[in-house]
Scaffold this motif. Structure first.
Motif, PDB file in Angstrom:
ATOM      1  N   GLN A  72       0.831  -1.213   0.000  1.00 50.57           N
ATOM      2  CA  GLN A  72       0.000   0.000   0.000  1.00 50.57           C
ATOM      3  C   GLN A  72       0.861   1.257   0.000  1.00 50.57           C
ATOM      4  OE1 GLN A  72      -2.276   1.312   3.647  1.00 50.57           O
ATOM      5  NE2 GLN A  72      -4.026   0.690   2.376  1.00 50.57           N
ATOM      6  N   GLN A  73       1.934   1.252   0.788  1.00 53.41           N
ATOM      7  CA  GLN A  73       2.823   2.416   0.825  1.00 53.41           C
ATOM      8  C   GLN A  73       3.545   2.606  -0.510  1.00 53.41           C
ATOM      9  OE1 GLN A  73       3.516   4.966   3.322  1.00 53.41           O
ATOM     10  NE2 GLN A  73       1.447   4.156   3.612  1.00 53.41           N
ATOM     11  N   GLN A 100       1.042   4.269  -2.819  1.00 54.64           N
ATOM     12  CA  GLN A 100       0.900   5.697  -2.517  1.00 54.64           C
ATOM     13  C   GLN A 100       2.010   6.522  -3.169  1.00 54.64           C
ATOM     14  OE1 GLN A 100      -1.457   7.422  -0.911  1.00 54.64           O
ATOM     15  NE2 GLN A 100      -2.702   5.622  -0.442  1.00 54.64           N
ATOM     16  N   THR A 121      -0.948   8.647   3.302  1.00 55.69           N
ATOM     17  CA  THR A 121      -2.346   8.224   3.291  1.00 55.69           C
ATOM     18  C   THR A 121      -3.069   8.943   2.164  1.00 55.69           C
ATOM     19  OG1 THR A 121      -2.975   9.983   4.847  1.00 55.69           O
ATOM     20  CG2 THR A 121      -2.358   7.835   5.778  1.00 55.69           C
ATOM     21  N   ALA A 122      -4.223   8.406   1.782  1.00 55.37           N
ATOM     22  CA  ALA A 122      -4.988   8.984   0.676  1.00 55.37           C
ATOM     23  C   ALA A 122      -5.455  10.396   0.997  1.00 55.37           C
ATOM     24  CB  ALA A 122      -6.178   8.090   0.347  1.00 55.37           C
TER      25      ALA A 122
END
Length: 600
Positions: free
Chosen positions: A378-379, A382, A533-534
């Protein structure tokens, strides 16, 4: 013109002409029997010992040719890239500071050539081992022939006997010199033993494919820890073995092996392929799952063994894959799992446990594995990095119990196994960035691995360390200084256990945070730096509240946090070092993504 025969011949020994030929006849008979024995020895040697050596020589010749072909191919790419770079007048070395391009093709060819050099070094040892085996086979043959006698006694005219026999055979010393005027190559006993065991293991795997069911069952009954040995076959040799087996096997439309040795191994001993380090993880996962199915079908399993295998089976249902699986010499269930595309991922994290932990904790550590892969991927997302992450849970080693925490036996044995596993992954996916994450005594083990196998990992992240040896600390400092590896470490003041491994009485007393160049990761709770984060909001991680790795409800990790040790006020659980709620975990993941971004 005629005379009696007694007057014409001198009989030795004294006797009559009637029995004059008895002794030569007996001697001739003995000689014929001796020659028959010699023939039998030679036939057996030709059909077994030397036939295997001939096959080994042919395989080595093929491997050498294959290595040379690959070396020429990658060298050609390298030369073409350099030539194109040099031909461009804009690429002035005095301005750019380099005489080669920075293209993917150049970098890949350079990495492949370095790997081929390592493979060539191992191959040289294998060739040397072959020379020694050949010399020993000749010597063994000589010993057998030397003990054969009969019909080789010659009688002189005076009645005395002359005996002749073979007194020397083979090569002395046992290894031939590599070249004119050169001394034999010095091979360490460790390398010689390792190659010998690896070759014997590979030959046994090939035997598995042709042996009868009863022979296989009988042999495995007397060698219960054989599958634990398979992982120590060097990756290059493991790959060559698998390629040979695959070339003689066929699959059906669904991918199931239906003919040849791989079909036999799939049905009878899938762990032989599932535990090979150096072949694609996709293949290992299929054979590993098959081995799990086979083991669960065994009626001889203990309740504990079956319970642990069922825990592994549950993890497969949650998306994990088997990378290795075996019962060790004590009957303990050992293995490794992975998530992600291990064969193509740009980054691979291998995480391992600490003291007093084994596959009975597969539920906790399986969760850590999936959390780690998900959060790290996930990172990367991003940051727009698409190279992908795979994560491996290494549970092949015995980390001992609390009374062994200050020793090194478990850590050293675990380091050897982890090195074999990671070397296999590097063989299949040579360009992947490799990180080693560890908890508790696992940090001692992974530091030992890095110290013994320079460059095995590109980065280490150590949580709640039980300490490292003085020697490992020195080698880590050197590798950090020359950019071979980078190291991060996290420890919490609420951890009441880690220090026990680092006392003055311990064999590994050094806190890795004190090693020059090691970066400390926060574990006391706070804002996590560089965690994206989003919505762009900062993320706050919790403090690590005990020595536990994941979230834990064990009293051992909760009692010390109760105000005034009041039982009614004990927290429901304890946040661990590798708990997705903790600062240490979130910061380690963010730092991992930052390292990936720096390499773009």
């Amino acid at each position: 013109m005629w005379s009696m025969i007694e007057g014409a011949l001198t009989i030795i020994p004294d006797g009559s002409p009637t029995n004059a030929l008895d002794e030569p006849l007996a001697s001739a008979k003995e000689f014929a029997e001796a020659m028959s024995q010699v023939k039998s020895v030679l036939v057996n040697a030709a059909g077994e010992t030397f036939a295997k050596l001939e096959q080994t020589r042919a395989e080595l010749q093929g491997t050498i040719q294959n290595l040379n072909d690959r070396h020429r191919s990658h060298s050609l790419i390298l030369d073409q890239e350099i030539a194109a770079y040099v031909a461009d007048p804009e690429n002035d070395p005095t301005i750019t500071g380099r005489n080669h391009p920075e293209t993917d093709a150049y970098a890949t060819a350079k990495v492949n050539l370095d790997l081929l050099d390592e493979e060539a070094a191992r191959l040289a040892l294998e060739v040397d081992l072959f020379h020694r085996e050949m010399a020993q086979a000749e010597q063994d043959l000589a010993d057998k022939i030397r003990n054969i006698s009969g019909g080789d006694e010659v009688t002189r005219r005076d009645g005395s006997r002359v005996t002749t026999s073979q007194t020397a055979w083979g090569l002395y010393p046992p290894a031939a010199a590599p070249g004119p005027g050169e001394a034999p190559r010095v091979v360490s006993l460790d390398d010689y033993f390792g190659l010998a065991v690896a070759r014997a293991t590979a030959q046994r795997i090939e035997w598995f494919a042709t042996a009868t069911d009863q022979d296989l069952e009988d042999w495995l009954a007397t060698h219960p820890d054989f599958f634990a040995t398979v992982g120590f076959i060097p990756p290059a040799q493991a790959q060559a073995l698998y390629d040979r087996l695959r070339s003689r096997s066929t699959q059906d439309a669904s991918g199931i092996w239906v003919t040849g040795p791989l079909s036999a191994l799939w049905n009878r001993a899938p762990a032989t392929i599932g535990n090979l380090n150096g072949i694609p993880a996709s293949v290992r996962a299929e054979f590993g799952a098959r081995e799990l199915e086979r083991l669960l079908g065994e009626s001889t399993l203990t309740e504990d063994q079956r319970a642990r295998l069922n825990l592994i089976d549950k993890e497969l249902g949650k998306g994990s894959n088997v990378l290795s699986l075996f019962l060790d010499g004590d009957g303990e269930v050992r293995g490794s799992l992975f998530v992600g595309d291990l064969d193509a991922a740009g980054q691979i994290i291998t995480v391992t446990h600490g003291i007093g932990t084994d596959t009975s904790a597969m539920g906790e550590w399986g969760t850590i594995l999936r959390d780690l892969q998900r959060e790290s991927a996930q990172q990367l997302d991003q940051r727009g990095i698409t190279s992908g992450t795979a994560a491996v849970l290494f549970m092949e080693w015995d980390s001992g119990e609390w009374n062994t925490v200050q020793g090194m036996r478990e850590a050293v044995l675990g380091a050897d196994r982890e090195a074999a596993l990671v070397s296999g992954m590097r063989r299949v996916n040579p360009t992947a960035w490799q990180e080693g994450w560890a908890h508790s005594l696992g940090t001692t083990m992974v530091a030992t691995n890095q110290a013994h196998n320079r460059g095995i990992f590109d980065h280490l992240t150590l949580f709640g360390s039980a300490g490292v040896t003085d020697g490992a600390a020195t080698k880590l400092a050197t590798q950090i200084e020359d950019d071979t590896v980078s190291v991060s470490a996290a420890s919490s003041w609420l951890d009441p256990i880690a220090w026990m491994g680092r006392t003055d009485l311990s064999t590994h007393p050094v806190d890795p945070k004190t090693i020059p160049g090691v970066e400390e990761i926060g574990a006391h709770g706070g804002v996590v730096e560089n965690y994206l984060t989003a919505d762009g909001h900062p993320v706050v991680g919790m403090s690590t509240q005990g020595h536990n790795a994941g979230a834990s409800t064990e009293m051992l990790y909760r009692l010390h946090r109760a105000p005034y040790w009041t039982l009614g006020l004990i927290p429901e659980d304890s946040v661990g070092y590798l708990d997705p709620r903790s600062e240490s975990f979130l910061q380690a993941v963010a730092d991992y993504a930052e390292r990936a971004e720096e390499r773009q």
